[in-house]
Design a protein around this motif. Structure first.
Motif, PDB file in Angstrom:
ATOM      1  N   GLU A 110       0.883  -1.184  -0.021  1.00 20.88           N
ATOM      2  CA  GLU A 110      -0.002   0.083   0.027  1.00 20.88           C
ATOM      3  C   GLU A 110       1.009   1.208  -0.047  1.00 20.88           C
ATOM      4  OE1 GLU A 110      -0.556  -2.726   1.734  1.00 20.88           O
ATOM      5  OE2 GLU A 110      -2.558  -3.275   1.186  1.00 20.88           O
ATOM      6  N   SER A 151       2.718   1.540  -3.398  1.00 22.02           N
ATOM      7  CA  SER A 151       1.653   2.093  -4.538  1.00 22.02           C
ATOM      8  C   SER A 151       1.357   3.384  -4.422  1.00 22.02           C
ATOM      9  CB  SER A 151       0.694   1.156  -4.227  1.00 22.02           C
ATOM     10  OG  SER A 151       0.930  -0.290  -4.429  1.00 22.02           O
ATOM     11  N   ARG A 152       1.086   4.111  -3.050  1.00 20.64           N
ATOM     12  CA  ARG A 152       0.920   5.451  -2.925  1.00 20.64           C
ATOM     13  C   ARG A 152       2.116   6.106  -3.499  1.00 20.64           C
ATOM     14  NH1 ARG A 152       0.906   9.162   1.359  1.00 20.64           N
ATOM     15  NH2 ARG A 152       1.880   7.614   2.965  1.00 20.64           N
ATOM     16  N   PHE A 162       4.292   5.331  -5.596  1.00 23.60           N
ATOM     17  CA  PHE A 162       4.378   5.310  -6.962  1.00 23.60           C
ATOM     18  C   PHE A 162       3.328   6.266  -7.836  1.00 23.60           C
ATOM     19  CE2 PHE A 162       2.007   3.132 -10.408  1.00 23.60           C
ATOM     20  CZ  PHE A 162       2.980   3.110 -11.642  1.00 23.60           C
ATOM     21  N   GLN A 163       2.177   6.200  -7.094  1.00 23.72           N
ATOM     22  CA  GLN A 163       1.029   7.144  -7.783  1.00 23.72           C
ATOM     23  C   GLN A 163       1.118   8.626  -7.374  1.00 23.72           C
ATOM     24  OE1 GLN A 163      -2.259   5.405  -6.028  1.00 23.72           O
ATOM     25  NE2 GLN A 163      -2.084   3.493  -7.123  1.00 23.72           N
ATOM     26  N   GLU A 164       2.201   8.882  -6.368  1.00 23.70           N
ATOM     27  CA  GLU A 164       2.304  10.407  -6.138  1.00 23.70           C
ATOM     28  C   GLU A 164       3.500  11.216  -6.308  1.00 23.70           C
ATOM     29  OE1 GLU A 164      -1.221   9.883  -2.489  1.00 23.70           O
ATOM     30  OE2 GLU A 164       0.868  10.655  -2.060  1.00 23.70           O
ATOM     31  N   ASP A 169       6.545  11.647  -8.474  1.00 21.76           N
ATOM     32  CA  ASP A 169       7.020  11.518 -10.187  1.00 21.76           C
ATOM     33  C   ASP A 169       7.833  10.387 -10.632  1.00 21.76           C
ATOM     34  OD1 ASP A 169       5.055  13.190 -11.067  1.00 21.76           O
ATOM     35  OD2 ASP A 169       6.489  14.746 -11.621  1.00 21.76           O
ATOM     36  N   CYS A 184       8.976   4.644 -10.071  1.00 27.32           N
ATOM     37  CA  CYS A 184       8.184   4.153 -11.302  1.00 27.32           C
ATOM     38  C   CYS A 184       8.402   2.628 -11.430  1.00 27.32           C
ATOM     39  CB  CYS A 184       8.543   4.856 -12.635  1.00 27.32           C
ATOM     40  SG  CYS A 184      10.385   5.106 -13.159  1.00 27.32           S
ATOM     41  N   ASN A 195      -2.503  -1.098  -8.562  1.00 25.97           N
ATOM     42  CA  ASN A 195      -2.311  -0.135  -9.510  1.00 25.97           C
ATOM     43  C   ASN A 195      -2.631  -0.650 -10.907  1.00 25.97           C
ATOM     44  OD1 ASN A 195      -0.214   1.522  -7.650  1.00 25.97           O
ATOM     45  ND2 ASN A 195       0.499  -0.388  -7.426  1.00 25.97           N
ATOM     46  N   HIS A 196      -3.738  -1.423 -10.836  1.00 25.29           N
ATOM     47  CA  HIS A 196      -4.448  -1.809 -12.069  1.00 25.29           C
ATOM     48  C   HIS A 196      -3.268  -2.371 -13.145  1.00 25.29           C
ATOM     49  CE1 HIS A 196      -7.864  -0.252 -10.231  1.00 25.29           C
ATOM     50  NE2 HIS A 196      -7.381   0.803 -10.022  1.00 25.29           N
ATOM     51  N   GLU A 233      -0.127  -1.201 -13.684  1.00 28.89           N
ATOM     52  CA  GLU A 233       0.571  -0.297 -14.144  1.00 28.89           C
ATOM     53  C   GLU A 233       1.742  -0.033 -13.585  1.00 28.89           C
ATOM     54  OE1 GLU A 233      -1.381   3.033 -15.992  1.00 28.89           O
ATOM     55  OE2 GLU A 233      -2.276   1.049 -16.686  1.00 28.89           O
ATOM     56  N   LEU A 234       2.061  -0.593 -12.288  1.00 25.17           N
ATOM     57  CA  LEU A 234       3.461  -0.712 -11.589  1.00 25.17           C
ATOM     58  C   LEU A 234       4.028  -1.772 -11.890  1.00 25.17           C
ATOM     59  CD1 LEU A 234       5.435   0.244  -9.613  1.00 25.17           C
ATOM     60  CD2 LEU A 234       3.757  -0.602  -7.906  1.00 25.17           C
TER      61      LEU A 234
END
Lengths: 294, 294, 294, 294
Positions: free
Chosen positions: B148, B151-152, B154-156, B158, B161, B180-181, B183-184
């Protein structure tokens, strides 16, 4: 030298946005600690952010601490190093600077075998004449040394002569006692076990608590020594909420927050460690107040 | 840049009793690795004894590695640091030296909160434009980052990746996928899970194995990619005894022992780490032989 | 009724190849236990192989024990059941037979939520007027109840009035003390912590030790009560090797072996549990001899 | 008989406030399960609340299940017993009733040594001619059997011929493969590892999932068998949220809740287990809907 009682741990004060060493603040906090009936002072331990200091910073803190304490009580310098070579370098420096004891703990990245740990201590011991306190604190170091290994090193390596255990497992203290027929002095480094460790025969309590709780730790020690168990329980349960809080919150963060709020400007822990939040500070202050008022 | 397949980890060779860096041996071993169908090279990782090197040594290894690889494949530099400041210093240097990616892992002494870890990465990311691979390896670092949290970040943040996970818990990979559907990109750092991680959708396998097993790791990857599960199982179970042995024995010790026995003079790991015993070396050689002969 | 001191646990004797109950041997061992300065007797606990008995056997042991003890000290009957219904059935029977207290522990197959545990106790308590001792022993039951949950049940459910903790975590005792301002009597079920639990304020020690060590457990209790910590330490370390051995070997196996060797024919534990090997028995006898001779 | 594919686990339906067996509902749910491309049916497993049934109830469920399945697929009966004697009694009854396989797991109160476990299985095997599937599920049974022990029993005890592992540790499957050169059929009992276990060579997936997810489990198995890894991943990640939810919530609670909401009246689990809360049921229904719609 016979170490017994309260072994007090100072923090390492920083100042400014760059968090450079603040040796003047170190001077002040050390003197304040020495007024709390401490039987020894141990700079550069876990609470002193030893692992977060550069080599030159480590030397400065060691030198200043020894000068300030000035033989009022023994000084125990903390050495926690990943490589044998760096640990030896610090051990030699500690002796050169006039420390009384070194407290040594291997840090792990790759897991160490018992033989690797044994030789780590053996090689350090060969390079210094200072007494060595073996320090076991797997939660910070990633190395867990069994009572059997520690006892073997005590029996076979000349200047290994005491052990500080911070695992919080009282049965390890039983093992130290039994494996060495009571000859290996053991010290408790788990604050919330202070009462029981003394009852099990610990020679001392290694603690930051006098920074925030004044003479309460020393009074607990005295109560146990005089066999007043009822008084010891009362003193212990009185300070326990603070002890538990500082352990759960992390010592550098909570002790620095407490000291700052008491007027000692010691700065914050080094990043990535963060300072206590306002809510944490408020809770800490309430617990200290409750412990230190009748 | 799309990293996929086999990400190979070199060791850091030392020479002499003083264990100084042996950059020539590094040159040779890197070139040998590049012949094993590796899709990227990752110096200064756990296997590269990154944690045991001085700051100047770290720079030398980084510089030499980038020069030797010379854009044949991407270079991923490992950064594992206790303090945010030192991690930033290395990140900047990696970019200056021409690395393609940095693989970053916080090391703990005092336990870190999620917020402390988040800001550690955030502050490093702010100081570099390089892509960052989050590296989770609690067994060596003492820090365990949840899917969790990763992933956070990764999403927040820049330039965060990708993630390399070495916990050996395949269900974390499921979490990376789901949170991350898909995407990660996630990479497996636990050698004995190589087959299943690919089956679960891992983009790559971060491994020292090509040092000792040649093209077998790459062949396993190809078999999975082409849907030949029977062949993949055969290739996996063939190399598994070696994979398990090197993990249990510790990578620097076992890989250096294997390389030395194959004619690459890479020296021993740094003390307190010890070299493989004769019995361990013999066992390793037998396992390698069994894996690499038809 | 105020339970304090040594709460002694008998075994359940079997005879013959079929391992049927031996109520005569139970009679004899109970009488022998009562000569060891025990402050209560607790049949059908873990040591009494309660979990391995049929419903009719449980009743027979309960009935016989209550008759033999005959109000000389309180009788605490053990109830460890997977289903709420069976636990209620036993609680009612215990009251009908004249037990003084029931010691109740949920057994898990599927993990229980705090709410499920709470209702288990609540529903049992609703069906009996007997005082209930909550028994926490995750190593055998698979259920670990937090001090917070236990304290809540103590405060909210009428006849829940004491707790026995066998986790060996002394800090749980601190929690019992703090969460209930010293009002919840707690008992120690971890033999190798006997000294420290008393020092932390435990009301009693739940133990099989008097079966093999006679009055030593009671003498330890007396020494702590009179504030003679030195004597308490001496008495504790004297019996500790036996305490550790019986815990590590499993109580039914080791206590039955010891009793058999002392002339009490109590048979062996039920299969799949095996009796002590000759080597184990020899070691146990040596430890007992060493503990019980001056 | 060669067991491969999906081994489906029914629940044990209860009716009324007294929670008596509902054999009619059992009949209906078994027939529904058999429409989901199951390769075997395993009544009286963990999901079937075997541990919560009386001896007579166990027999009734066994008898009814065998009659309903009526040789359409093999029937595997679950036996999880604390005492060797009771396990033997059930094994004999299973054979008498016409079961095809028994799945046997020791339950612990006192910890079992490897030798005690070995003899438990050996003594059961001596009393039946049925094939035995060793079942390892330490989370429910408190007994953790190593791959080495299980492999030794497979090699030395005649009718021990397969193993179901529910630990969720994929590396145990590797061990089963290696220690027995691929000859020991192993089955995965950890739902969220379904994909990887098949990839590692598992012969089957022991699962309650077809109760709620229809043919999805079977489709996953088919996709892996035909080497369509992309399709297998898609099918796996589709059903994973449901698999994780039912494992975390406890199988009897969640499967019964799901079945009740789908129109099968199977009642609730036995106390102290509670039924799913409205919020849990809502979440489960949403996850099922998401998994089963395109």
């Amino acid at each position: 030298m016979k170490l017994e009682g309260i072994i007090a741990y100072p923090v390492t004060p920083f100042k400014g946005a760059e968090q450079v060493l603040d040796l003047e603040a170190l001077h002040i906090t050390l003197n304040a600690l020495l007024e709390q009936q401490c039987d020894a002072i141990a700079p550069l331990g876990s609470a002193g952010e030893s692992a977060y200091l550069s080599w030159s910073e480590w030397q400065e803190v060691a030198k200043t601490s020894i000068a300030v304490v000035n033989h009022r009580v023994p000084v125990i310098l903390g050495i926690s190093e990943l490589t044998t070579n760096m640990a030896i370098q610090k051990a030699k420096k500690a002796e050169e600077l006039g420390a009384d004891v070194i407290m040594v703990m291997p840090i792990s990245y790759w897991k160490l075998s018992d033989q690797e740990i044994y030789e780590y201590y053996q090689q350090i011991a060969a390079e210094t004449s200072l007494p060595i306190m073996v320090y076991n604190n797997p939660a910070t170091s990633g190395v867990d040394m069994s009572p059997e290994l520690i006892s073997r090193m005590f029996q076979e390596i000349d200047n290994i002569c005491m052990v500080k255990d911070s695992t919080g497992d009282i049965q390890r203290m039983h093992k130290f006692y039994e494996l060495n027929h009571g000859e290996l002095p053991f010290y408790n480094g788990c604050n919330p076990l202070a009462l029981e460790a003394f009852c099990a025969g610990a020679s001392g309590w290694c603690t930051v608590a006098p920074n925030l709780l004044g003479k309460l730790p020393s009074q607990l020690y005295q109560a146990v020594m005089t066999g007043d168990l009822e008084q010891a329980q009362a003193l212990f349960y009185k300070q326990l909420p603070v002890l538990r809080f500082i352990v759960q919150g992390g010592l550098p963060k909570t002790i620095k927050a407490g000291l700052n709020s008491m007027g000692f400007a010691v700065g914050n822990p080094r990043k990535p460690l963060q300072k206590a939040s306002p809510a944490q500070l408020e809770q800490l202050q309430a617990l200290i107040k409750s412990a230190t008022t009748a």
